[in-house]
Design a protein around this motif. Structure first.
Motif, PDB file in Angstrom:
ATOM      1  N   ILE A 143       0.821  -1.219   0.000  1.00 38.86           N
ATOM      2  CA  ILE A 143       0.000   0.000   0.000  1.00 38.86           C
ATOM      3  C   ILE A 143       0.856   1.271   0.000  1.00 38.86           C
ATOM      4  O   ILE A 143       0.606   2.171  -0.809  1.00 38.86           O
ATOM      5  CB  ILE A 143      -1.037  -0.053   1.139  1.00 38.86           C
ATOM      6  CG1 ILE A 143      -2.090  -1.085   0.728  1.00 38.86           C
ATOM      7  CG2 ILE A 143      -1.691   1.300   1.394  1.00 38.86           C
ATOM      8  CD1 ILE A 143      -3.060  -1.483   1.760  1.00 38.86           C
ATOM      9  N   PRO A 144       1.886   1.353   0.858  1.00 36.25           N
ATOM     10  CA  PRO A 144       2.748   2.541   0.750  1.00 36.25           C
ATOM     11  C   PRO A 144       3.358   2.702  -0.642  1.00 36.25           C
ATOM     12  O   PRO A 144       3.522   3.817  -1.142  1.00 36.25           O
ATOM     13  CB  PRO A 144       3.851   2.282   1.782  1.00 36.25           C
ATOM     14  CG  PRO A 144       3.269   1.334   2.738  1.00 36.25           C
ATOM     15  CD  PRO A 144       2.294   0.500   1.985  1.00 36.25           C
ATOM     16  N   PHE A 158       0.099  16.236  -2.369  1.00 36.14           N
ATOM     17  CA  PHE A 158       0.118  15.464  -1.120  1.00 36.14           C
ATOM     18  C   PHE A 158      -1.301  15.030  -0.754  1.00 36.14           C
ATOM     19  O   PHE A 158      -1.518  13.902  -0.311  1.00 36.14           O
ATOM     20  CB  PHE A 158       0.740  16.291   0.011  1.00 36.14           C
ATOM     21  CG  PHE A 158       2.251  16.275  -0.019  1.00 36.14           C
ATOM     22  CD1 PHE A 158       2.943  15.087   0.157  1.00 36.14           C
ATOM     23  CD2 PHE A 158       2.971  17.434  -0.223  1.00 36.14           C
ATOM     24  CE1 PHE A 158       4.343  15.067   0.116  1.00 36.14           C
ATOM     25  CE2 PHE A 158       4.359  17.420  -0.268  1.00 36.14           C
ATOM     26  CZ  PHE A 158       5.039  16.236  -0.095  1.00 36.14           C
ATOM     27  N   ALA A 159      -2.256  15.946  -0.925  1.00 35.65           N
ATOM     28  CA  ALA A 159      -3.650  15.625  -0.580  1.00 35.65           C
ATOM     29  C   ALA A 159      -4.158  14.479  -1.456  1.00 35.65           C
ATOM     30  O   ALA A 159      -4.759  13.515  -0.961  1.00 35.65           O
ATOM     31  CB  ALA A 159      -4.519  16.861  -0.762  1.00 35.65           C
ATOM     32  N   GLU A 160      -3.889  14.574  -2.760  1.00 32.70           N
ATOM     33  CA  GLU A 160      -4.326  13.526  -3.697  1.00 32.70           C
ATOM     34  C   GLU A 160      -3.715  12.178  -3.306  1.00 32.70           C
ATOM     35  O   GLU A 160      -4.391  11.153  -3.300  1.00 32.70           O
ATOM     36  CB  GLU A 160      -3.863  13.856  -5.115  1.00 32.70           C
ATOM     37  CG  GLU A 160      -4.766  14.790  -5.858  1.00 32.70           C
ATOM     38  CD  GLU A 160      -4.233  15.071  -7.251  1.00 32.70           C
ATOM     39  OE1 GLU A 160      -3.824  14.130  -7.944  1.00 32.70           O
ATOM     40  OE2 GLU A 160      -4.208  16.239  -7.636  1.00 32.70           O
ATOM     41  N   THR A 161      -2.411  12.210  -2.994  1.00 32.17           N
ATOM     42  CA  THR A 161      -1.719  10.971  -2.642  1.00 32.17           C
ATOM     43  C   THR A 161      -2.304  10.390  -1.353  1.00 32.17           C
ATOM     44  O   THR A 161      -2.517   9.176  -1.249  1.00 32.17           O
ATOM     45  CB  THR A 161      -0.203  11.231  -2.476  1.00 32.17           C
ATOM     46  OG1 THR A 161       0.251  11.944  -3.621  1.00 32.17           O
ATOM     47  CG2 THR A 161       0.572   9.950  -2.338  1.00 32.17           C
ATOM     48  N   LEU A 213      -5.627   8.846  -2.035  1.00 31.01           N
ATOM     49  CA  LEU A 213      -5.427   7.577  -2.758  1.00 31.01           C
ATOM     50  C   LEU A 213      -5.009   6.473  -1.780  1.00 31.01           C
ATOM     51  O   LEU A 213      -5.519   5.351  -1.845  1.00 31.01           O
ATOM     52  CB  LEU A 213      -4.370   7.757  -3.843  1.00 31.01           C
ATOM     53  CG  LEU A 213      -4.182   6.531  -4.722  1.00 31.01           C
ATOM     54  CD1 LEU A 213      -5.056   6.644  -5.957  1.00 31.01           C
ATOM     55  CD2 LEU A 213      -2.746   6.348  -5.139  1.00 31.01           C
ATOM     56  N   LEU A 214      -4.100   6.823  -0.868  1.00 29.53           N
ATOM     57  CA  LEU A 214      -3.616   5.826   0.101  1.00 29.53           C
ATOM     58  C   LEU A 214      -4.756   5.327   0.983  1.00 29.53           C
ATOM     59  O   LEU A 214      -4.892   4.123   1.218  1.00 29.53           O
ATOM     60  CB  LEU A 214      -2.530   6.449   0.984  1.00 29.53           C
ATOM     61  CG  LEU A 214      -1.105   6.279   0.489  1.00 29.53           C
ATOM     62  CD1 LEU A 214      -0.167   7.063   1.367  1.00 29.53           C
ATOM     63  CD2 LEU A 214      -0.702   4.815   0.504  1.00 29.53           C
ATOM     64  N   CYS A 252     -10.085  -0.776  -0.867  1.00 25.46           N
ATOM     65  CA  CYS A 252     -10.162  -1.271  -2.249  1.00 25.46           C
ATOM     66  C   CYS A 252      -9.385  -2.587  -2.387  1.00 25.46           C
ATOM     67  O   CYS A 252      -9.863  -3.531  -3.025  1.00 25.46           O
ATOM     68  CB  CYS A 252      -9.598  -0.244  -3.231  1.00 25.46           C
ATOM     69  SG  CYS A 252     -10.716   1.107  -3.516  1.00 25.46           S
ATOM     70  N   PHE A 253      -8.187  -2.639  -1.805  1.00 28.11           N
ATOM     71  CA  PHE A 253      -7.385  -3.865  -1.896  1.00 28.11           C
ATOM     72  C   PHE A 253      -8.098  -5.022  -1.186  1.00 28.11           C
ATOM     73  O   PHE A 253      -8.063  -6.152  -1.669  1.00 28.11           O
ATOM     74  CB  PHE A 253      -5.996  -3.631  -1.289  1.00 28.11           C
ATOM     75  CG  PHE A 253      -4.963  -3.243  -2.316  1.00 28.11           C
ATOM     76  CD1 PHE A 253      -5.292  -2.410  -3.364  1.00 28.11           C
ATOM     77  CD2 PHE A 253      -3.662  -3.727  -2.251  1.00 28.11           C
ATOM     78  CE1 PHE A 253      -4.356  -2.046  -4.326  1.00 28.11           C
ATOM     79  CE2 PHE A 253      -2.711  -3.382  -3.214  1.00 28.11           C
ATOM     80  CZ  PHE A 253      -3.059  -2.533  -4.243  1.00 28.11           C
ATOM     81  N   ILE A 254      -8.732  -4.731  -0.043  1.00 34.13           N
ATOM     82  CA  ILE A 254      -9.462  -5.791   0.675  1.00 34.13           C
ATOM     83  C   ILE A 254     -10.581  -6.344  -0.228  1.00 34.13           C
ATOM     84  O   ILE A 254     -10.739  -7.552  -0.391  1.00 34.13           O
ATOM     85  CB  ILE A 254     -10.035  -5.253   2.009  1.00 34.13           C
ATOM     86  CG1 ILE A 254      -8.877  -4.908   2.960  1.00 34.13           C
ATOM     87  CG2 ILE A 254     -10.972  -6.263   2.662  1.00 34.13           C
ATOM     88  CD1 ILE A 254      -9.284  -4.139   4.200  1.00 34.13           C
TER      89      ILE A 254
END
Lengths: 172, 255
Positions: free
Chosen positions: A99-100, A134-137, A140-141, A147-149
């Motif tokens: 994820i990072p 930074f906000a977008e990133t 997304l994080l 989403c990955f789950i």
């Protein structure tokens, strides 16, 4: 079957991103779900089906929203290849780093895109904002975790439903 | 004993018994009132519930009517705009938007089947929306005027000073190449200049929101607030005049 299902899911996400997502308030954030799917594909799919999936989704995105056609498929292909190469036979493959790595790669992609435009077509660039990047990133994080789950659950569900080859009957 | 004389004994008996009667009647009356009130309360509660549901329903309906009224006003506005135009504008519905933060394109439900060509101008009653860049049989992609790659020949309406209006994303527009000596103030209207042949002259683009004079250079730095709210586009009009083709046929180039 798995690739086809994820392709259909990708198409659905593209449609949602280009229609419904705009009606949500901006403070909720609008994470790039296709980028998350591309990252997921690079972690979970083999080279050929992954490349096919990522290219086709990038191509659709390009058709729907690209100005200079071809940029988007190229971008997602490069992201796929880089993430795939980094995580194959590497400790980064472990889920702790995944994820990072999505966030970091997104940050780098935005930066590289900006620098490339700066040298090639500076007139196309909007005003640069570190805060926004930074906000977008960050958004997304945050969105990547659920989403990955969900994508993992879907992937496992589809793998289980995969038809198993029948054992051969012995002749008596 | 028999007769119509209501004697002392009668009166005493009445005085003794009557308070009992009174007490019983009062008590029963109280109970009766209480039970009636209690039963009434139940029915009031039920009535209240029913009325609340009714209010909710009417509020919903009111919301729908308000929305319908707003849509009606919006459509009426669009119709008036369409009727005012010299050429028959083609209305189109916005069906998709660029998902990127620097959203630069929209998709509309008109395409080659409606004689839409790349380069055609897209408008709303408020002003310029952008230009068609890609077309399929039934859909077209429009590059918004506030995209950084967009540049429109514009002028300050009151002063007739010309410049190039560049898209600046969320900030709207920036008007470049206006000389420092030009008197431009906040609130001045910016319209298309009609040079280059793509846009007709006089279409609203926005209003000046800030004017800065740099120490160096000979031009002013002018920020322009777009006349169109790009985030809220639902319907747009496409000018079907293929100006590019006309210019090509006249052997003139298009910028």
């Amino acid at each position: 079957m798995l690739t086809l299902c994820f392709f259909l899911l990708g198409v659905l996400l593209i449609v949602l991103e280009t229609t419904l997502l705009h009606s949500f308030p901006s403070w909720l954030g609008r994470p790039d779900f296709i980028y998350i799917l591309v990252a997921y594909t690079s972690y979970r799919f083999a080279w050929i089906p992954g490349l096919l999936l990522v290219f086709s989704l990038g191509w659709i995105m390009d058709v729907l929203s690209g100005i200079d056609l071809g940029i988007y498929p190229l971008e997602v292909l490069l992201v796929f290849i880089s993430l795939k190469a980094m995580t194959t036979n590497n400790p980064l493959r472990e889920s702790t780093y995944q994820i990072p790595l999505v966030g970091l790669s997104y940050f780098i992609v935005q930066l590289v895109r900006y620098i490339l435009y700066l040298f090639t077509e500076p007139e196309l660039l909007p005003e640069w904002s570190w805060g926004k990047l930074f906000a977008e990133t960050g958004i997304l994080l945050v969105a990547t975790i659920p989403c990955f789950i969900l994508l993992n659950a879907l992937g496992e569900f589809l793998q289980k439903r995969k038809p198993q080859p029948r054992p051969l009957k012995r002749r008596t | 004993m028999i007769g119509d004389r209501f004697g002392v004994v009668h009166q005493m008996t009445l005085d003794v018994v009557s308070p009992l009667q009174k007490a019983v009647t009062k008590a029963f009356g109280g109970f009766s009132d209480f039970s009636r009130d209690y039963i009434d309360l139940w029915s009031v509660r039920a009535e209240n519930k029913r009325l609340r549901l009714l209010v909710d329903k009417y509020m919903n309906e009111l919301g729908e009517y308000r929305e319908a009224y707003r849509t009606y006003l919006h459509l009426q506005n669009l119709l008036e705009f369409k009727e005012k135009q010299e050429f028959n504008l083609l209305s189109a519905r916005v069906i998709g938007k660029d998902p990127a933060y620097w959203f630069q394109t929209i998709l509309v439900d008109r395409g080659k089947a409606d004689d839409i060509e790349p380069g055609m101008v897209v408008l709303t009653p408020q002003g310029v929306v952008g230009q068609v860049i890609h077309v399929s049989e039934h859909y077209a992609k429009v590059l918004l005027a506030n995209a950084p790659s967009s540049a429109i020949d514009a002028m300050v309406q009151k002063r007739r000073a010309r410049g190039i209006l560049k898209g600046a994303g969320e900030k709207g527009f920036v008007l470049n190449y206006v000389l420092k000596k030009t008197d431009v103030a906040e609130g001045d209207h910016i319209v298309t200049a009609g040079i280059g042949g793509v846009f007709a002259a006089g279409i609203p683009l926005g209003t000046v929101s800030a004017v800065r004079e740099k120490e160096r250079g000979m031009f002013l730095e002018i920020e322009v607030q777009p006349a169109v709210d790009f985030q809220k586009l639902e319907y747009v009009f496409i000018d079907p005049t293929d100006r590019q083709k006309i210019l090509r046929e006249m052997n003139l180039t298009v910028e």
